[in-house]
Design an enzyme around this catalytic site. Structure first.
Site, PDB file in Angstrom:
ATOM      1  N   ARG A  31       1.019  -0.910   0.201  1.00 11.70           N
ATOM      2  CA  ARG A  31       0.039   0.537   0.083  1.00 11.70           C
ATOM      3  C   ARG A  31       0.822   1.693  -0.070  1.00 11.70           C
ATOM      4  O   ARG A  31       2.048   1.560   0.348  1.00 11.70           O
ATOM      5  CB  ARG A  31      -0.654   0.223   1.578  1.00 11.70           C
ATOM      6  N   ASN A  95       0.240  -1.082  13.741  1.00  8.92           N
ATOM      7  CA  ASN A  95       0.392  -1.856  12.914  1.00  8.92           C
ATOM      8  C   ASN A  95       1.644  -2.847  13.358  1.00  8.92           C
ATOM      9  O   ASN A  95       2.922  -1.659  13.656  1.00  8.92           O
ATOM     10  CB  ASN A  95       0.580  -1.275  11.390  1.00  8.92           C
ATOM     11  N   ASP A 111       4.945  -4.477   6.478  1.00 10.67           N
ATOM     12  CA  ASP A 111       3.389  -5.003   6.832  1.00 10.67           C
ATOM     13  C   ASP A 111       4.052  -6.264   7.982  1.00 10.67           C
ATOM     14  O   ASP A 111       3.367  -7.085   6.873  1.00 10.67           O
ATOM     15  CB  ASP A 111       2.578  -4.788   6.444  1.00 10.67           C
ATOM     16  N   ASP A 113       1.113  -7.730   9.657  1.00 11.69           N
ATOM     17  CA  ASP A 113      -0.617  -7.912   9.373  1.00 11.69           C
ATOM     18  C   ASP A 113      -1.217  -7.871  10.729  1.00 11.69           C
ATOM     19  O   ASP A 113      -2.365  -8.036  10.749  1.00 11.69           O
ATOM     20  CB  ASP A 113      -0.509  -9.686   9.123  1.00 11.69           C
ATOM     21  N   ASP A 115      -2.667  -6.537  13.502  1.00  8.65           N
ATOM     22  CA  ASP A 115      -2.707  -4.985  14.575  1.00  8.65           C
ATOM     23  C   ASP A 115      -3.543  -4.236  16.178  1.00  8.65           C
ATOM     24  O   ASP A 115      -4.124  -5.972  16.132  1.00  8.65           O
ATOM     25  CB  ASP A 115      -3.644  -4.196  13.247  1.00  8.65           C
ATOM     26  N   GLU A 131      -5.005 -13.170   9.584  1.00  6.24           N
ATOM     27  CA  GLU A 131      -3.909 -13.101   8.229  1.00  6.24           C
ATOM     28  C   GLU A 131      -2.448 -12.988   8.336  1.00  6.24           C
ATOM     29  O   GLU A 131      -1.837 -13.250   7.538  1.00  6.24           O
ATOM     30  CB  GLU A 131      -4.730 -12.012   7.993  1.00  6.24           C
TER      31      GLU A 131
END
Length: 192
Positions: A31, A95, A111, A113, A115, A131
């Site tokens: 992202r 995150n 990242d 996953d 959070d 995830e």
């Protein structure tokens, strides 16, 4: 791609516009946040803010954030923290991620996953566990990384529970006001 070399992370200036790039463990782009303004940079973290910014997903689809935010990208911790300024309250989205790397292209991180969603009363919930489990297998997260993430999750939970920096509504409001002041100064400089 995020690669680490000792001493490569550069400094940015207050008021600089930066891009944020999030990657996955397999080095694929996850992202991009297109327009953030630097409001602080020190040895521990860089802080950026925005009113509303364009976010581009790895598949090319994009959307715009709905609320202003102040984000903290840590240089030596495995997480970043986004304070979201809603109409009458402030929430946080944390995150679990690699330490941030700043280069001439963007602020970059991986990242991982997991959070933590933190409500305005500082109650929190760990999200995206499934995830994390899925990607941990698919992308072969090492035991070392898994252990670091577990330790850093505990550290982050402790910061939330003790209301340590940046989990302070007054601080976030002040930092957002600093951002608005910087934006105003930049607007006046550009009119000259």
């Amino acid at each position: 791609m995020v690669t680490r070399s000792v001493g490569v992370s550069m400094r940015v200036n207050i008021g600089d516009r930066v891009i944020i790039q999030s990657y996955k463990h397999d080095q694929s782009l996850h992202r991009i946040w297109k327009n953030e303004t630097v409001i602080e940079d020190n040895d521990d973290f860089i802080v950026v803010a925005n009113k509303r910014t364009k976010v581009v997903e790895s598949n090319g689809r994009f959307w715009y954030t709905k609320e202003p935010s102040v984000s903290f990208f840590y240089k030596n911790h495995w997480y970043n923290i986004i304070a979201i300024l809603k109409r009458k309250r402030i929430t946080f989205y944390c995150n679990m991620a690699s330490p941030a790397l700043i280069d001439d292209e963007a602020i970059k991180y991986i990242d991982y996953d997991l959070d933590l969603r933190v409500e305005s009363d500082f109650s929190f919930k760990i999200v995206d566990v499934e995830e994390f489990k899925k990607h941990s297998k698919e992308m072969n997260y090492s035991e070392k990384i898994t252990n670091i993430l577990a330790k850093e999750t505990l550290h982050l939970r402790s910061k939330i529970e003790r209301r340590e920096h940046p989990f302070d509504h007054q601080l976030i409001n002040q930092m957002y006001q600093n951002f608005l002041d910087i934006e105003e100064q930049l607007l006046h400089q550009n009119k000259r």
